[in-house]
Design an enzyme around this catalytic site. Structure first.
Site: not given
Ligand code: ADP
Ligand code: MG
Ligand code: MG
Length: 897
Positions: A23, A93, A102, A104, A337, A453, A766, A834, A854
């Protein structure tokens, strides 16, 4: 100099993922390219490691660097952190090196407290907005940092809305939010024992600590395990100035893919919410609208988003998944991403990007995640059919299956014999259940992981499997299975989807595998660059035809014993084994000969013009006889004397054939040497089939493979047998031209070690990597996978299951040695593998590196193997190029000195 642990978004770039996390690196990259990214800074993964090292403590050094970053941010924004007259608000973040969506949690609106919130009210003249932000902060901070369960807050929010008689969050008034704020604060105090921190610097410090710690939370650990992300990576933390999508009706937030991630079609795909903040879209608080509808509501905004999509896709040369927020009509990009996509979309996007001139064919090939091709190459669920999903487990073996539920292997086998389609449902399977797995269309287990298994065995057999399905509880006594409030009785129909892990009640229509134009295109490109040939493991004409359809360039392994397993043939085989004299045995063999010949003719015809490698009988003979306890119970219930005598004879024979370790016993070439008449018959069948085909104008290329050779003398004597019988048969009535090869499987370590001598009598090697792996490790596979292997993998004593991914270090060394020694003596020696590894991506890369000719794998894995072989070739070329560059650099340097 101290370690730099804080980077402004203006200092980084996309290449710095390991340090800044995905990120952070992309936020920096977008900032650099001039996209509208709110300013901020990234705390590095190295800071995360330092945090763990110093006992989960933020060091003074790091704190000082964070404060410097904050100062810069304040001056960029013209705001002050914690200053009510113009407060700076930030998001904190997490951002790991490998995307973990999602896993963390993020905290928004940090920097608000009882004072700054009033400042925000005064500045924006929007009290409703300001209090909404504040209550969100307490809620997120309370759950993420202070560990209070989210529902405590949800409960209060719901109650407040109910009291006010409203349904939607955006209808809540400023007073409503104010009231909730005081309830939230009380909630924080009650559940954590401390007040919500009013000091904004405390807020920041605690939030950063929480992000670091979240690296070790349960769901992140589980996600890493499933996706094989190393625990050592750690996470970065992004501190970013806030923009607001919840300020009014010209504001909003959303997520957009530059192309459709399930079809690959080149149209934007996404969702947004007007007047909302960050998590609202994913949290499902309100139902978002599709991105097309924005065209009518805010057309300029739509155009801007489309523009950003184009720009980011061109820049990253791949489909992007973008998070954006609109504040008072202005667009901000908050994340980008490479978008996750399904197999079909991956192929289409890759092929389209090539024709759009964005990437090269090599790039396109390297983008294909071959393991995802399973989704396309197996039967799947017809998604248009209504699906009644009752539980979801781990997607352990791809493909879909329908059948009636059986709770034990014997029932499954019995019903299968009666012509029924069965799904074997067990809490977990053991080697004792093999016959049930074999009889079942698919397997469902309530316990065990992707290498349990059941998972391993089902994958090996190419059967769909869902395992570790904890939502399912089995009551063996009552012969019932419970999933939530649903009950499935033994004999009821269910459907399994081994790609998604879904368990569905009833029989859902299935659709056959599809080979799309995009796949054909990619395969064609793959064929142009790969060096390895791709053969198939096929034991009958039907499989040979399927394999050829998938592009097999020959058969690398035809297991003759599989030709004896049908009931009528098995009876003759048993008579052969039971024979007390050579004469008797020969009578049975004479009956088996035309059966084998018939199959060989079909296979040769299907593979017209291509090599067919036939392995002579390999398993120990007792595998063709019933087991002792079965015979004994039959004997007890038998009433005719004649039958009794027969059964007693068989018991005697089974006892006589008993070995304490059959895997290392009388099997493979050892059988052929002790009973030459068996191999004699097989060779005769092969060359009679070849003759018949040649007479019909088919181009036949038999390659006779002698299994389990450990000493050159074994191969020498059996090769003489092949040559002798071939000569006899091929010129029995007239002279026929048939160029055949004789070679051996290298699967006993001693064969690899003495490869030079063995090569003198072999046209090909083989590598039977299943047995070679067993014998190199000294593991019997069934025992290993049934008992200790899962434990070893859990404890990380082994990086992979060596029966799935070739152990290049040990087993690979033997292969390398044998290839080198064999070729030193005989440069034309043909080499290949094989084992099951022939269909595994990493193992294929190893085969390419080692210079094998092969790989041979099951028919359905052939497309995958073709692409993996191309990827290995491209990767290898890149490495060679890089090395050449380095060499050149060194020479320049040397000259300069
Ligand atoms: P995740 O990895 O769970 O997507 P993010 O860090 O990307 O977590 O953020 C969660 C939400 O918060 C996302 O919708 C993101 O766009 C929003 N968000 C994060 N930083 C900001 C910011 N500086 N201003 C406005 N919205 C934010
Ligand atoms: Mg995000
Ligand atoms: Mg997050």
């Amino acid at each position: 100099m101290t370690l730099k642990m804080v980077y402004s978004f203006t200092e980084g770039n996309a290449k710095m993922k390991a340090l800044l996390g995905g990120k952070g690196a992309n936020l920096a990259e977008m900032t650099r390219t001039g996209l509208p990214v709110p300013p901020g800074f990234t705390i590095t993964t190295e800071a995360c490691h330092a945090f763990f090292h110093s006992g989960n403590r933020i060091t003074d050094d790091l704190l000082a660097q964070i404060n410097l970053g904050l100062k810069q941010l304040e001056s960029d924004k013209g705001q002050m952190f914690g200053d009510p007259s113009h407060p700076l608000l930030i998001s904190v973040r997490s951002g790991s090196v490998t995307s973990m969506p999602g896993m963390m949690d993020t905290i928004l609106n940090l920097g608000l407290n009882d004072e700054t919130v009033e400042g925000l009210v005064a500045l924006t003249h929007n009290d409703r907005f300001a209090y909404d932000c504040y209550r969100r902060l307490i809620q997120m901070f309370g759950s993420v940092v202070m560990g209070i369960e989210g529902f405590q807050f949800e409960r209060l929010l719901t109650r407040m809305k109910k009291n006010l008689g409203i349904q939607q969050d955006q209808e809540v008034t400023a007073e409503g939010w104010q009231q909730l704020i005081s309830e939230y604060k009380q909630c924080v105090k009650t559940h954590s024992g401390v007040e919500f921190p009013q000091n904004v610097h405390d807020q920041l410090k605690l939030a950063v600590e929480a992000v670091f710690k979240s690296w070790h939370n349960h769901r992140a650990q589980v996600y890493r395990k499933i996706n094989r992300i190393p625990d050592e990576q750690g996470t970065a933390v992004n501190v970013q100035s806030m923009v607001f999508g919840n300020k009014g009706d010209d504001c909003g937030t959303g997520v957009v893919f530059t192309r459709n991630p399930s079809s690959g079609e080149n149209v934007m795909f996404g969702e947004y919410l007007i007047n909302a903040q960050g998590e609202d879209v994913v949290a499902g608080v309100r139902t978002p609208q599709t991105i097309e509808t924005l065209k009518n509501i805010l057309p300029e905004m739509y155009d801007q988003i489309e523009q950003v999509c184009k720009q980011l896709e061109q820049h990253y040369k791949d489909m992007q998944d973008i998070e954006f927020t609109v504040e008072n009509g202005k667009l901000y990009v908050l994340q980008t991403r490479n978008g996750k996509r399904n197999a079909q979309a991956a192929l289409k996007v890759a092929v389209d990007l090539v024709s759009e001139g964005v990437i090269s064919r090599e790039d396109a090939l390297q983008r294909i995640e071959v393991s995802h091709l399973d989704q396309l190459l197996h039967r799947g669920i017809d998604e248009s059919a209504v699906t009644d999903v009752i539980a979801v487990g781990l997607p352990a073996s791809p493909g879909a299956a329908i059948g009636i539920v059986a709770f034990d292997a014997d029932t499954a086998a019995e019903w299968n014999k009666a012509g029924k389609q069965v799904i074997l449902v067990r809490s977990e399977t053991t080697p004792e259940d093999i016959h049930g797995v074999l009889a079942a269309e698919g397997v469902l287990t309530s316990r065990g992981g992707m290498t349990s298994h059941a998972a391993v065995v089902a994958r090996g057999m190419g059967k769909p499997c869902v395992c570790g399905c904890e939502g399912v509880r089995i009551d063996l006594q009552a012969k019932q299975m419970f999933a939530g409030d649903r009950i499935v009785e033994e004999g009821d129909w269910i459907t399994l989807d081994g790609v998604s892990g879904r368990v569905i009640q009833g029989a859902v229509p299935l659709k056959e595998a599809t080979v799309t134009d995009e796949l054909l295109q990619i395969l064609q490109w793959a064929d142009e660059v790969r060096k390895l040939r791709v053969y198939a493991n096929a034991d009958n004409p039907e499989d040979a035809e399927i394999a050829r359809g998938f592009g097999a360039e020959g058969i690398g392994l035809c297991r003759t014993e599989h030709m004896f397993f049908s009931p009528s043939r098995l009876a003759v085989m048993q008579r052969m084994i039971m024979a007390d004299s050579l004469e008797e045995r020969k009578i049975a063999l004479d009956q088996l000969l035309p059966m084998q010949q018939f199959d060989f003719e079909g296979i040769f015809k299907a593979m017209d013009g291509l090599p067919v490698t036939v392995r002579l009988l390999d398993p120990p003979l007792h595998e063709f006889l019933p087991n002792l306890s079965e015979l004994q119970s039959k004997l007890q219930s038998s009433d005719t004397d004649e039958e009794k005598v027969q059964l007693q004879q068989m018991i005697r024979k089974v006892n006589a054939l008993h070995e304490s370790n059959p895997m290392l016993g009388q099997r493979g070439c050892r059988l052929g040497i002790v009973y030459p008449e068996i191999y004699d018959m097989q060779i005769e069948a092969i060359f009679k089939a070849a003759s018949a085909c040649i007479d019909r104008g088919v181009s036949v290329h038999p390659e006779i493979m002698i299994p389990l050779v450990g000493d050159v003398s074994e191969l020498k004597i059996l090769r003489e047998l092949v040559d002798e019988v071939a000569e006899q048969v091929l010129s029995a009535d007239k002279k026929r031209e048939c160029r055949y090869k004789v070679g051996t499987m290298i699967e006993v370590p001693r064969a690899a070690l003495t490869a030079r001598r063995i090569a003198a009598h072999a046209d090909f090697f083989s590598f039977g990597t299943n047995d070679l792996t067993q014998m190199t490790y000294g593991y019997s596979r069934d025992d290993a996978e049934g008992k200790f292997l899962a434990h070893y993998l859990d404890k990380k004593l082994l990086p992979h299951n060596p029966f799935q991914v070739l152990d290049s270090e040990g087993v690979g060394q033997l292969i390398d040695l044998a290839v080198t020694a064999g070729r030193a003596l005989k440069p034309t020696l043909k080499t290949g593998i094989c084992g099951e590894h022939g269909g595994d991506k990493d193992s294929i890369a190893f085969c390419h590196q080692t210079g094998l000719d092969y790989v041979s794998c099951s028919p359905y894995r052939i497309p995958m193997a073709r692409i993996a072989a191309a990827q290995a070739a491209i990767e290898h070329n890149n490495q060679v190029e890089k090395q050449a560059e380095k060499q050149a650099e060194k020479q320049v340097e040397a000259k300069a000195v």
